[in-house]
Design a protein around this motif. Structure first.
Motif, PDB file in Angstrom:
ATOM      1  N   MET A  12       0.854  -1.181   0.000  1.00  0.00           N
ATOM      2  CA  MET A  12       0.000   0.000   0.000  1.00  0.00           C
ATOM      3  C   MET A  12       0.887   1.226   0.000  1.00  0.00           C
ATOM      4  O   MET A  12       1.929   1.246   0.652  1.00  0.00           O
ATOM      5  CB  MET A  12      -0.901  -0.001   1.229  1.00  0.00           C
ATOM      6  CG  MET A  12      -1.931   1.077   1.216  1.00  0.00           C
ATOM      7  SD  MET A  12      -3.094   0.850   2.544  1.00  0.00           S
ATOM      8  CE  MET A  12      -4.546   1.466   1.788  1.00  0.00           C
ATOM      9  N   SER A  13       0.465   2.226  -0.731  1.00  0.00           N
ATOM     10  CA  SER A  13       1.246   3.441  -0.854  1.00  0.00           C
ATOM     11  C   SER A  13       1.318   4.187   0.485  1.00  0.00           C
ATOM     12  O   SER A  13       0.323   4.260   1.206  1.00  0.00           O
ATOM     13  CB  SER A  13       0.599   4.334  -1.912  1.00  0.00           C
ATOM     14  OG  SER A  13       1.160   5.616  -1.890  1.00  0.00           O
ATOM     15  N   LYS A  18      -0.291   7.524   5.539  1.00  0.00           N
ATOM     16  CA  LYS A  18       0.108   8.623   6.421  1.00  0.00           C
ATOM     17  C   LYS A  18      -1.059   9.343   7.105  1.00  0.00           C
ATOM     18  O   LYS A  18      -0.954   9.676   8.287  1.00  0.00           O
ATOM     19  CB  LYS A  18       0.994   9.606   5.663  1.00  0.00           C
ATOM     20  CG  LYS A  18       2.398   9.061   5.475  1.00  0.00           C
ATOM     21  CD  LYS A  18       3.289   9.998   4.720  1.00  0.00           C
ATOM     22  CE  LYS A  18       4.655   9.358   4.516  1.00  0.00           C
ATOM     23  NZ  LYS A  18       5.600  10.216   3.847  1.00  0.00           N
ATOM     24  N   PRO A  19      -2.194   9.595   6.425  1.00  0.00           N
ATOM     25  CA  PRO A  19      -3.316  10.226   7.153  1.00  0.00           C
ATOM     26  C   PRO A  19      -3.847   9.373   8.302  1.00  0.00           C
ATOM     27  O   PRO A  19      -4.258   9.904   9.335  1.00  0.00           O
ATOM     28  CB  PRO A  19      -4.385  10.402   6.068  1.00  0.00           C
ATOM     29  CG  PRO A  19      -3.645  10.418   4.792  1.00  0.00           C
ATOM     30  CD  PRO A  19      -2.465   9.532   4.988  1.00  0.00           C
ATOM     31  N   VAL A  20      -3.811   8.053   8.148  1.00  0.00           N
ATOM     32  CA  VAL A  20      -4.243   7.161   9.232  1.00  0.00           C
ATOM     33  C   VAL A  20      -3.243   7.210  10.377  1.00  0.00           C
ATOM     34  O   VAL A  20      -3.622   7.173  11.549  1.00  0.00           O
ATOM     35  CB  VAL A  20      -4.422   5.724   8.700  1.00  0.00           C
ATOM     36  CG1 VAL A  20      -4.912   4.799   9.784  1.00  0.00           C
ATOM     37  CG2 VAL A  20      -5.378   5.694   7.526  1.00  0.00           C
ATOM     38  N   PRO A  40     -12.560   3.477   8.341  1.00  0.00           N
ATOM     39  CA  PRO A  40     -12.695   2.619   7.169  1.00  0.00           C
ATOM     40  C   PRO A  40     -11.403   2.585   6.347  1.00  0.00           C
ATOM     41  O   PRO A  40     -10.596   3.509   6.406  1.00  0.00           O
ATOM     42  CB  PRO A  40     -13.826   3.275   6.375  1.00  0.00           C
ATOM     43  CG  PRO A  40     -13.786   4.705   6.780  1.00  0.00           C
ATOM     44  CD  PRO A  40     -13.313   4.726   8.213  1.00  0.00           C
ATOM     45  N   GLY A  41     -11.231   1.517   5.614  1.00  0.00           N
ATOM     46  CA  GLY A  41     -10.097   1.426   4.703  1.00  0.00           C
ATOM     47  C   GLY A  41      -9.071   0.400   5.114  1.00  0.00           C
ATOM     48  O   GLY A  41      -8.965   0.002   6.277  1.00  0.00           O
ATOM     49  N   LYS A  42      -8.290  -0.017   4.128  1.00  0.00           N
ATOM     50  CA  LYS A  42      -7.273  -1.033   4.342  1.00  0.00           C
ATOM     51  C   LYS A  42      -6.115  -0.504   5.189  1.00  0.00           C
ATOM     52  O   LYS A  42      -5.493  -1.261   5.942  1.00  0.00           O
ATOM     53  CB  LYS A  42      -6.758  -1.500   2.979  1.00  0.00           C
ATOM     54  CG  LYS A  42      -5.782  -2.624   3.019  1.00  0.00           C
ATOM     55  CD  LYS A  42      -5.342  -2.998   1.619  1.00  0.00           C
ATOM     56  CE  LYS A  42      -4.149  -3.913   1.653  1.00  0.00           C
ATOM     57  NZ  LYS A  42      -3.576  -4.119   0.324  1.00  0.00           N
ATOM     58  N   GLY A  43      -5.818   0.784   5.089  1.00  0.00           N
ATOM     59  CA  GLY A  43      -4.713   1.371   5.841  1.00  0.00           C
ATOM     60  C   GLY A  43      -4.911   1.248   7.343  1.00  0.00           C
ATOM     61  O   GLY A  43      -3.965   1.004   8.084  1.00  0.00           O
ATOM     62  N   GLU A  48      -3.593  -1.147  12.496  1.00  0.00           N
ATOM     63  CA  GLU A  48      -4.120  -1.797  13.695  1.00  0.00           C
ATOM     64  C   GLU A  48      -3.315  -3.061  14.020  1.00  0.00           C
ATOM     65  O   GLU A  48      -2.990  -3.333  15.174  1.00  0.00           O
ATOM     66  CB  GLU A  48      -5.594  -2.149  13.498  1.00  0.00           C
ATOM     67  CG  GLU A  48      -6.244  -2.771  14.713  1.00  0.00           C
ATOM     68  CD  GLU A  48      -7.708  -3.102  14.488  1.00  0.00           C
ATOM     69  OE1 GLU A  48      -8.375  -3.437  15.483  1.00  0.00           O
ATOM     70  OE2 GLU A  48      -8.181  -3.053  13.344  1.00  0.00           O
ATOM     71  N   LYS A  49      -2.968  -3.811  12.993  1.00  0.00           N
ATOM     72  CA  LYS A  49      -2.187  -5.029  13.176  1.00  0.00           C
ATOM     73  C   LYS A  49      -0.803  -4.722  13.757  1.00  0.00           C
ATOM     74  O   LYS A  49      -0.314  -5.416  14.656  1.00  0.00           O
ATOM     75  CB  LYS A  49      -2.064  -5.735  11.826  1.00  0.00           C
ATOM     76  CG  LYS A  49      -1.503  -7.105  11.883  1.00  0.00           C
ATOM     77  CD  LYS A  49      -1.585  -7.770  10.517  1.00  0.00           C
ATOM     78  CE  LYS A  49      -1.003  -9.150  10.545  1.00  0.00           C
ATOM     79  NZ  LYS A  49      -1.072  -9.812   9.243  1.00  0.00           N
TER      80      LYS A  49
END
Length: 111
Positions: A12-13, A18-20, A40-43, A48-49
């Motif tokens: 992922m870019s 960065k916003p997350v 929401p979202g993959k980021g 979280e992981k």
């Protein structure tokens, strides 16, 4: 005392990550986990992981109290870029850049 966790070569870019990262920087561990759970979202899933891993490192390896932990540092740096080619107009080839990231989290104890 600080506990770290790093996820390398995440597909992922860093521009999307960065916003997350900015959402949880400086927050308490429980608050950061709640924010990431409902973002929401993959980021958010990726971050979280990594935060969970850093919390496990802090608790098991350094005997830190999970209730006093906070996110001291979080980053998403640019990793290597895979370059792919696609047919372009008039017989040309246009490049597709598939970017990767290195995501890191550092947790510290509040005094």
């Amino acid at each position: 005392m600080e506990a770290k966790a790093i996820a390398k070569y995440v597909r992922m870019s860093p521009i999307k990550l960065k916003p997350v990262c900015d959402l949880v920087r400086g927050k308490d561990l429980n608050e950061a986990m709640t924010i990431l759970k409902f973002t929401p979202g993959k980021g958010a899933e990726i971050l979280e992981k990594v935060v969970k891993s850093a919390a496990a490192n802090a608790e098991n390896n350094f005997d830190m109290n999970p209730d006093k932990l906070y996110v001291a540092e979080v980053y998403a740096h640019q990793g290597p870029t895979m370059k792919r080619w696609r047919a372009g107009a008039q017989g040309r080839a246009s490049i597709i850049r598939k970017r990767m990231s290195h995501v890191g989290v550092t947790l510290k104890e509040r005094n």
